[in-house]
Structures are given as C-alpha cells and as structure tokens.
Design a protein around this motif. Sequence first.
Motif, PDB file in Angstrom:
ATOM      1  N   LEU A   4      -4.429   4.118  10.773  1.00 35.12           N
ATOM      2  CA  LEU A   4      -5.403   4.424  11.710  1.00 35.12           C
ATOM      3  C   LEU A   4      -6.486   5.234  11.013  1.00 35.12           C
ATOM      4  N   VAL A   5      -7.694   4.843  11.014  1.00 30.01           N
ATOM      5  CA  VAL A   5      -9.086   5.156  10.522  1.00 30.01           C
ATOM      6  C   VAL A   5      -9.835   5.578  11.383  1.00 30.01           C
ATOM      7  N   ASP A   6     -10.474   6.724  11.390  1.00 28.46           N
ATOM      8  CA  ASP A   6     -11.660   7.184  12.415  1.00 28.46           C
ATOM      9  C   ASP A   6     -12.850   6.486  11.568  1.00 28.46           C
ATOM     10  N   ARG A   7     -13.583   5.847  12.436  1.00 29.16           N
ATOM     11  CA  ARG A   7     -14.733   4.792  12.030  1.00 29.16           C
ATOM     12  C   ARG A   7     -15.713   5.639  11.296  1.00 29.16           C
ATOM     13  N   GLN A   8     -15.975   6.899  11.420  1.00 31.12           N
ATOM     14  CA  GLN A   8     -16.721   7.934  10.915  1.00 31.12           C
ATOM     15  C   GLN A   8     -16.413   7.967   9.449  1.00 31.12           C
ATOM     16  N   ARG A   9     -15.038   7.947   9.236  1.00 27.61           N
ATOM     17  CA  ARG A   9     -14.468   8.185   7.786  1.00 27.61           C
ATOM     18  C   ARG A   9     -14.199   6.894   6.873  1.00 27.61           C
ATOM     19  N   HIS A  10     -14.961   5.659   7.345  1.00 29.72           N
ATOM     20  CA  HIS A  10     -14.568   4.508   6.817  1.00 29.72           C
ATOM     21  C   HIS A  10     -14.953   4.495   5.440  1.00 29.72           C
ATOM     22  N   ASP A  11     -16.011   5.092   4.846  1.00 29.05           N
ATOM     23  CA  ASP A  11     -16.435   5.025   3.367  1.00 29.05           C
ATOM     24  C   ASP A  11     -15.419   6.086   2.581  1.00 29.05           C
ATOM     25  N   GLU A  12     -14.748   7.013   3.136  1.00 28.94           N
ATOM     26  CA  GLU A  12     -13.798   7.972   2.407  1.00 28.94           C
ATOM     27  C   GLU A  12     -12.526   7.037   2.142  1.00 28.94           C
ATOM     28  N   PHE A  13     -12.230   6.261   3.412  1.00 27.81           N
ATOM     29  CA  PHE A  13     -10.928   5.600   3.380  1.00 27.81           C
ATOM     30  C   PHE A  13     -11.086   4.466   2.225  1.00 27.81           C
ATOM     31  N   ASP A  14     -12.299   3.847   2.357  1.00 26.81           N
ATOM     32  CA  ASP A  14     -12.574   2.961   1.205  1.00 26.81           C
ATOM     33  C   ASP A  14     -12.441   3.346  -0.083  1.00 26.81           C
ATOM     34  N   ARG A  15     -12.863   4.432  -0.213  1.00 24.58           N
ATOM     35  CA  ARG A  15     -12.936   4.854  -1.622  1.00 24.58           C
ATOM     36  C   ARG A  15     -11.583   5.575  -2.153  1.00 24.58           C
ATOM     37  N   ALA A  16     -10.834   5.818  -1.089  1.00 21.52           N
ATOM     38  CA  ALA A  16      -9.259   6.250  -1.601  1.00 21.52           C
ATOM     39  C   ALA A  16      -8.688   4.905  -1.796  1.00 21.52           C
ATOM     40  N   LEU A  17      -8.992   3.641  -0.945  1.00 20.45           N
ATOM     41  CA  LEU A  17      -8.246   2.566  -1.184  1.00 20.45           C
ATOM     42  C   LEU A  17      -8.688   2.133  -2.680  1.00 20.45           C
ATOM     43  N   ARG A  18      -9.850   1.896  -3.148  1.00 18.53           N
ATOM     44  CA  ARG A  18     -10.438   1.539  -4.256  1.00 18.53           C
ATOM     45  C   ARG A  18      -9.858   2.423  -5.458  1.00 18.53           C
ATOM     46  N   GLU A  19      -9.384   3.546  -5.353  1.00 17.86           N
ATOM     47  CA  GLU A  19      -8.986   4.309  -6.421  1.00 17.86           C
ATOM     48  C   GLU A  19      -7.652   3.993  -6.649  1.00 17.86           C
ATOM     49  N   LEU A  20      -6.831   3.864  -5.445  1.00 21.27           N
ATOM     50  CA  LEU A  20      -5.634   3.298  -5.521  1.00 21.27           C
ATOM     51  C   LEU A  20      -5.312   1.854  -6.119  1.00 21.27           C
ATOM     52  N   ALA A  21      -6.211   1.134  -5.848  1.00 18.97           N
ATOM     53  CA  ALA A  21      -6.135  -0.195  -6.338  1.00 18.97           C
ATOM     54  C   ALA A  21      -6.506  -0.156  -7.873  1.00 18.97           C
ATOM     55  N   GLY A  22      -7.279   0.847  -8.297  1.00 12.91           N
ATOM     56  CA  GLY A  22      -7.554   0.891  -9.992  1.00 12.91           C
ATOM     57  C   GLY A  22      -6.175   1.526 -10.348  1.00 12.91           C
ATOM     58  N   THR A  23      -5.575   2.557  -9.928  1.00 11.77           N
ATOM     59  CA  THR A  23      -4.667   3.263 -10.352  1.00 11.77           C
ATOM     60  C   THR A  23      -3.311   1.874 -10.454  1.00 11.77           C
ATOM     61  N   TRP A  24      -3.330   1.005  -9.627  1.00 12.17           N
ATOM     62  CA  TRP A  24      -2.252  -0.134  -9.894  1.00 12.17           C
ATOM     63  C   TRP A  24      -3.008  -1.213 -10.584  1.00 12.17           C
ATOM     64  N   GLU A  25      -4.069  -1.346 -10.961  1.00  8.83           N
ATOM     65  CA  GLU A  25      -4.650  -2.530 -11.881  1.00  8.83           C
ATOM     66  C   GLU A  25      -3.581  -3.336 -12.506  1.00  8.83           C
ATOM     67  N   ARG A  26      -3.723  -4.593 -12.500  1.00  8.93           N
ATOM     68  CA  ARG A  26      -2.693  -5.319 -13.180  1.00  8.93           C
ATOM     69  C   ARG A  26      -1.258  -5.271 -12.850  1.00  8.93           C
TER      70      ARG A  26
END
Length: 250
Positions: A205-227
């Motif tokens: 559940l994400v606050d619409r005003q924090r969408h960019d923060e959520f996106d950033r955290a998700l990209r960082e997680l994806a980077g940690t798990w790359e490949r």
Amino acid sequence: MAGTGTLIYGFVPGDVEPTGSAQGIGDPPADVDTVTYDDVAALVSEVSLDRPLGRSADLRAYQRLLDGTATVSPVLPVRFGTVLTDRDAVRDLLADQHDRIVPMLGRLGGQVQHMVHGRYVEATILAEILDSSPEARQLQERLRGQPEDAFVDARMRLGEIINNSIEAVRDADMQFAVERLKPVTEDIVLREPTHEFDAVNLAVLVDRQRHDEFDRALRELAGTWERRVTLRRLGPSAPYDFVAQLVPEQ
C-alpha cells in the motif's frame, strides 16, 4: 423474466461522482453511478439476473472500474459479484456498514495498491543451492547424463532438497524485501507464491505522494538482486488486499 439487480463494485466517499467514461459489467457495458447514504456512497450498476457473473470480461470490467477510481479517490472494493435486489437495499447496506466504511476510507485516503513480484533466475538459484549443499552436488553428478527414468529415488531426493532450499531462501528474501520497502509504504501483505521459482510476492500500500520514493526503493532492490531475481511491479490498483470483508455472503 429474470429481471435485474443492483451490482455493487465498491464504497467511496459520498461526494464522489463517476465520470461519463465509467463503465461497468455488461454487454454493452453498463452505466455506473452511485447510491449515497450520509457521507458514503456505493458505485453501482444495473445487471441482468438471467446469467451468472464470472466471465473473464466481467472480472476485467470490475477491476478496471475500481482501479481507475483508486487513482483519484479512496475506494473499498466489495466482493466481486455482490448483487442486491435494488438501490434501496444498497442504501440499507450503506447505513448498516457506515461506521466501518468511514474509518477505512479515511485510512486509505491517497493510497493505492501495487503488486511486487519477483522470480528467481533458475540457473542462478540452482547454482546457489548446489554451492551450499554437498548432498545436492553429489546427486547432480550421479544423475548427469543418465536417462530420465534412471535413479528415480535419487531424482526425488534432489528435487526435495531443491524445493526445501528454495522455500528457505524465499522466506529470507521476502523478509529482506519487506525491510527494504517498509519505510516507503503504508502497509505490506505477504502473498503465497504462484510458481515454484517465485522469490517474492507482495501486495504493498503506497501513498500516491510517495510514489517516487517507492519507485526508487524498488529500483534499488532490483539492483541488489540483478541477475538473481527478475523483479516487476503491477499497479496502481484498488487496495484489494487491504480491505476487510464488508459485505456478508448473500
């Protein structure tokens, strides 16, 4: 003749009015409007009672209406296929559930649901398991080049080790993902895996005003798990996983 009933999609604040583009279940799509009681309302449409609901097109229409509403207003999804006799019955339901609906709408104001789904890269996770399990390595060597119907007991044991290892790794990775995403989300629900190589399956559940923060955290997680894990996000959608059942079985 079977007649018609009033189908409920979800509950919204009383001042919400569907736009002209809002379409419900039916062929052609039904017009959607609201039934209001005090400061709450129900999104409804008329539905023919001569056929059961449940076709894939029905479910898509239900989700499309609720997901579109969630981008502009709090919405509480009502169980798919909830049909009452008429609008007076809907108004009675709103009156009965009013004291539950209001705080839930307040809690969900400005928030939408996303699904975070990750699947292990098969070669990578199997290599991890073999590196950590001498027994699995020995069994794999024993089975290398052998016919599929040979050494059945060994194949079953290797499969058991792999399945148990994936479950243990998945539990750890789910908790890791939760820890990474918790600071930028309002709530998280752990969902059951849908595939043997699923790594994470979360409703967040994400606050619409924090969408960019959520996106950033998700990209960082994806980077940690790359490949190692292929991560994807689905949404935004209505908060299906965060709404308690409001309507009893009819």
